[in-house]
Write an enzyme that holds these catalytic residues in place. Structure first.
Site, mmCIF file in Angstrom:
data_model
loop_
_atom_site.group_PDB
_atom_site.id
_atom_site.type_symbol
_atom_site.label_atom_id
_atom_site.label_comp_id
_atom_site.label_asym_id
_atom_site.label_seq_id
_atom_site.Cartn_x
_atom_site.Cartn_y
_atom_site.Cartn_z
ATOM 1 C CB SER A 127 -1.492 6.976 -0.418
ATOM 2 O OG SER A 127 -1.084 6.066 -1.397
ATOM 3 C CE1 TYR A 152 -1.609 11.939 -4.155
ATOM 4 C CE2 TYR A 152 -0.535 9.791 -4.301
ATOM 5 C CZ TYR A 152 -1.596 10.573 -3.885
ATOM 6 O OH TYR A 152 -2.637 9.999 -3.190
ATOM 7 C CE LYS A 156 -2.334 12.150 -0.518
ATOM 8 N NZ LYS A 156 -3.436 12.954 -0.022
HETATM 9 P P1 NAD Z 1 -10.405 13.194 -6.457
HETATM 10 O O1 NAD Z 1 -9.502 13.954 -7.352
HETATM 11 O O2 NAD Z 1 -11.556 12.479 -7.060
HETATM 12 O O3 NAD Z 1 -10.988 14.152 -5.323
HETATM 13 C C1 NAD Z 1 -10.227 15.205 -4.770
HETATM 14 C C2 NAD Z 1 -11.099 16.456 -4.779
HETATM 15 O O4 NAD Z 1 -10.376 17.525 -4.183
HETATM 16 C C3 NAD Z 1 -11.473 16.895 -6.196
HETATM 17 O O5 NAD Z 1 -12.882 17.010 -6.298
HETATM 18 C C4 NAD Z 1 -10.778 18.253 -6.355
HETATM 19 O O6 NAD Z 1 -11.532 19.143 -7.150
HETATM 20 C C5 NAD Z 1 -10.619 18.722 -4.917
HETATM 21 N N1 NAD Z 1 -9.465 19.607 -4.679
HETATM 22 C C6 NAD Z 1 -8.164 19.375 -5.001
HETATM 23 N N2 NAD Z 1 -7.397 20.404 -4.617
HETATM 24 C C7 NAD Z 1 -8.234 21.313 -4.030
HETATM 25 C C8 NAD Z 1 -8.038 22.597 -3.435
HETATM 26 N N3 NAD Z 1 -6.824 23.167 -3.387
HETATM 27 N N4 NAD Z 1 -9.110 23.242 -2.924
HETATM 28 C C9 NAD Z 1 -10.344 22.683 -2.967
HETATM 29 N N5 NAD Z 1 -10.599 21.484 -3.533
HETATM 30 C C10 NAD Z 1 -9.540 20.810 -4.062
HETATM 31 O O7 NAD Z 1 -9.495 12.198 -5.611
HETATM 32 P P2 NAD Z 1 -9.916 10.926 -4.739
HETATM 33 O O8 NAD Z 1 -9.581 9.711 -5.504
HETATM 34 O O9 NAD Z 1 -11.271 11.117 -4.209
HETATM 35 O O10 NAD Z 1 -8.855 11.030 -3.574
HETATM 36 C C11 NAD Z 1 -9.164 11.646 -2.341
HETATM 37 C C12 NAD Z 1 -7.950 11.652 -1.458
HETATM 38 O O11 NAD Z 1 -7.510 10.309 -1.249
HETATM 39 C C13 NAD Z 1 -6.746 12.388 -2.008
HETATM 40 O O12 NAD Z 1 -6.091 13.050 -0.956
HETATM 41 C C14 NAD Z 1 -5.874 11.293 -2.560
HETATM 42 O O13 NAD Z 1 -4.534 11.669 -2.587
HETATM 43 C C15 NAD Z 1 -6.129 10.183 -1.568
HETATM 44 N N6 NAD Z 1 -5.889 8.844 -2.101
HETATM 45 C C16 NAD Z 1 -6.525 8.473 -3.248
HETATM 46 C C17 NAD Z 1 -6.285 7.209 -3.781
HETATM 47 C C18 NAD Z 1 -6.930 6.787 -5.071
HETATM 48 O O14 NAD Z 1 -6.407 5.862 -5.709
HETATM 49 N N7 NAD Z 1 -8.032 7.387 -5.482
HETATM 50 C C19 NAD Z 1 -5.394 6.332 -3.112
HETATM 51 C C20 NAD Z 1 -4.789 6.741 -1.928
HETATM 52 C C21 NAD Z 1 -5.046 8.030 -1.436
HETATM 53 C C1 WQD Z 2 -2.301 -1.317 -10.334
HETATM 54 C C2 WQD Z 2 -1.568 -2.432 -11.055
HETATM 55 C C3 WQD Z 2 0.043 -1.659 -12.648
HETATM 56 C C4 WQD Z 2 -2.695 0.110 -15.497
HETATM 57 C C5 WQD Z 2 -1.591 4.078 -7.679
HETATM 58 C C6 WQD Z 2 -0.756 5.124 -7.005
HETATM 59 C C7 WQD Z 2 -0.869 5.001 -5.510
HETATM 60 C C8 WQD Z 2 -2.326 5.019 -5.075
HETATM 61 C C9 WQD Z 2 -3.161 4.053 -5.849
HETATM 62 C C10 WQD Z 2 -2.921 7.283 -4.493
HETATM 63 C C11 WQD Z 2 -0.078 -2.145 -11.220
HETATM 64 C C12 WQD Z 2 -1.052 -2.450 -13.333
HETATM 65 C C13 WQD Z 2 -2.166 -0.538 -14.392
HETATM 66 C C14 WQD Z 2 -2.611 -0.530 -16.772
HETATM 67 C C15 WQD Z 2 -1.513 -2.388 -15.737
HETATM 68 N N1 WQD Z 2 -2.937 6.317 -5.296
HETATM 69 N N2 WQD Z 2 -1.596 -1.764 -14.524
HETATM 70 N N3 WQD Z 2 -2.033 -1.764 -16.840
HETATM 71 O O1 WQD Z 2 0.157 1.916 -9.212
HETATM 72 O O2 WQD Z 2 -0.795 0.387 -7.435
HETATM 73 O O3 WQD Z 2 -1.159 2.788 -7.280
HETATM 74 O O4 WQD Z 2 -2.954 4.243 -7.259
HETATM 75 O O5 WQD Z 2 -2.390 7.401 -3.432
HETATM 76 O O6 WQD Z 2 -0.176 6.057 -4.954
HETATM 77 O O7 WQD Z 2 0.580 4.956 -7.404
HETATM 78 O O8 WQD Z 2 -2.341 1.515 -9.026
HETATM 79 O O9 WQD Z 2 -4.166 1.101 -10.590
HETATM 80 O O10 WQD Z 2 -2.129 2.352 -11.405
HETATM 81 O O11 WQD Z 2 -1.960 -0.078 -10.929
HETATM 82 O O12 WQD Z 2 -1.000 -3.492 -15.877
HETATM 83 O O13 WQD Z 2 -3.048 0.009 -17.814
HETATM 84 O O14 WQD Z 2 -2.089 -2.532 -12.387
HETATM 85 O O15 WQD Z 2 1.278 -1.917 -13.231
HETATM 86 O O16 WQD Z 2 0.586 -3.354 -11.080
HETATM 87 P P1 WQD Z 2 -0.910 1.594 -8.268
HETATM 88 P P2 WQD Z 2 -2.700 1.293 -10.548
#
Ligand code: NAD
Ligand code: WQD
Length: 349
Positions: A127, A152, A156
């Site tokens: 991330s 969290y 990562k």
């Molecule tokens: P998500 O929660 O939709 O999907 C993750 C899946 O993993 C879920 O279906 C959950 O049931 C499964 N899971 C969690 N722990 C498990 C375990 N111990 N055993 C088996 N299954 C398990 O999340 P996502 O948004 O699809 O994110 C996928 C990956 O991308 C994650 O590693 C997340 O940290 C990373 N990521 C997500 C975002 C985002 O904003 N969505 C941003 C950056 C990184």
């Molecule tokens: C985006 C912008 C908020 C909600 C998060 C995780 C990051 C990554 C992606 C996993 C910010 C603003 C939000 C609201 C708002 N995930 N906002 N009103 O914080 O950039 O990142 O998701 O790895 O680790 O921290 O994403 O979508 O929460 O916010 O004004 O009700 O929207 O302040 O500027 P963020 P977000």
């Protein structure tokens, strides 16, 4: 190749499975314990692709069952795309041990299996959170990583380091960490998207749920940043563009087997977008007006972050094709779908 996707029932994992089915001949199998998803995902994948994907309902933190019930059964896995993790930043501050246990033990158990069963390729979901609060934008893969703001985020940062050390320690294996910026939107069919559990914190699901009346307030977290309209800037990248990057990354790993051991790539559009610009894109796509209020800055938020994506464009041949309008449009169609399929479920508020 025979590919294991962990977290295949989740938001990004399911879109990646769709891309693998639509654009490759790889065989794909999922492991997901449905801790943040449910089995319906596989019905949706089947509806879109015509293929039923096999899922093993296993907890990746349990090494013995992972080994015996998956790797001893599904022989010859060539590559693993590891999405499975808990991802709620706020919850990780309240329950750090749960996050360290789930996210790090899952990764470590998979790497033990990689070694034992001679898996060749590995892709790790990282991330942009690993960059913390960087002043110089856009961020490149060389920008310094920082001690994370949340447990969290720390999983990562540590996850990347574990994978890197592991990759350098064994031969006949290569790996990539993909640093996603802000994944948004839904499949172009509107038939698959993010499943909300509890009240969302991320901007796009907050907007679509607010517009659907699931939540009562839309608050802008700060309009006093030093940006063009005072609201914070992020790099919102369509989930299907993220998904496709995994297919390209697999290709890259396969081609560079024996040369490359470990690498890391940013996955963002390269375009910084403010909160108000997200609202405008939504209003244009949905034909609705958003009635928001202004609140204080959210603790831990950075003012501005967006990606330099040149490395992924050059080496992976990745070219994001969806705009923020596409993302808002598909997210909104998906929200209509959720309004139907979740009618009998408890709404967040
Ligand atoms: P998500 O929660 O939709 O999907 C993750 C899946 O993993 C879920 O279906 C959950 O049931 C499964 N899971 C969690 N722990 C498990 C375990 N111990 N055993 C088996 N299954 C398990 O999340 P996502 O948004 O699809 O994110 C996928 C990956 O991308 C994650 O590693 C997340 O940290 C990373 N990521 C997500 C975002 C985002 O904003 N969505 C941003 C950056 C990184
Ligand atoms: C985006 C912008 C908020 C909600 C998060 C995780 C990051 C990554 C992606 C996993 C910010 C603003 C939000 C609201 C708002 N995930 N906002 N009103 O914080 O950039 O990142 O998701 O790895 O680790 O921290 O994403 O979508 O929460 O916010 O004004 O009700 O929207 O302040 O500027 P963020 P977000």
């Amino acid at each position: 190749m025979k590919i294991l996707v962990t977290g295949g029932a989740g938001y990004i994992g399911s879109h990646t499975i769709i891309d693998i089915i639509e654009n490759t001949n790889h065989e794909v199998i999922s492991i997901d314990n449905f801790s943040n998803s449910n089995e319906d995902t596989f019905d949706r994948i089947e509806k879109i692709t015509g293929k039923r994907v096999k899922n093993y309902n296993l907890d990746l933190t349990a090494y013995k069952s992972l080994k015996e019930k998956f790797f001893d059964v599904e022989k010859d896995i060539d590559g693993i795309i590891h999405f499975a993790a808990l991802k709620a930043v706020g919850e990780s501050v309240e329950k750090p041990v749960l996050y360290y246990h789930n996210n790090l033990n899952s990764l470590i158990n998979l790497l033990k299996c990689v070694q034992k069963y001679s898996v060749k390729h590995f892709i790790f979901s990282s991330s942009c959170t690993v960059y913390g609060n960087v002043l110089k934008q856009p961020v490149t893969e060389e920008s310094p990583t920082q001690n994370a703001e949340s447990p969290y985020g720390y999983t990562k940062l540590v996850g990347e380091n574990i994978l890197k050390d592991f990759s350098l320690s064994i031969s006949e294996f290569n790996a990539i960490s993909l640093r996603y910026f802000n994944p948004v939107g839904a499949h172009i069919s509107g038939q698959n998207g993010e499943l909300p559990t509890g009240r969302p914190n991320n901007l796009v699901p907050v907007v679509t749920q607010f517009a659907s009346g699931w939540i009562n307030e839309l608050t802008v977290h700060g309009d006093d940043y030093g940006t063009r309209d005072g609201t914070a800037i992020r790099d919102y990248i369509h989930v299907s563009d993220i998904a496709h990057a995994h297919v390209l990354a697999l290709e890259y790993l396969s081609k560079s087997f024996g040369e490359l051991r470990y690498d890391v790539f940013n996955l963002g559009t390269g375009i910084g977008v403010t909160v108000f610009e997200v609202f405008e894109a939504f209003e244009k796509s949905a034909g609705l007006k958003l009635d928001y209020n202004i609140g204080p800055r959210r603790s831990g938020d950075v003012e501005c972050i967006y990606a330099d994506n040149k490395k992924a464009r050059t080496k992976l041949k990745w070219m994001p094709k969806y705009t923020i309008e596409d993302a808002m449009k598909t997210a909104w169609i998906w929200q209509q779908e959720l309004n139907l399929i979740r009618d009998d479920m408890v709404r967040p508020e």
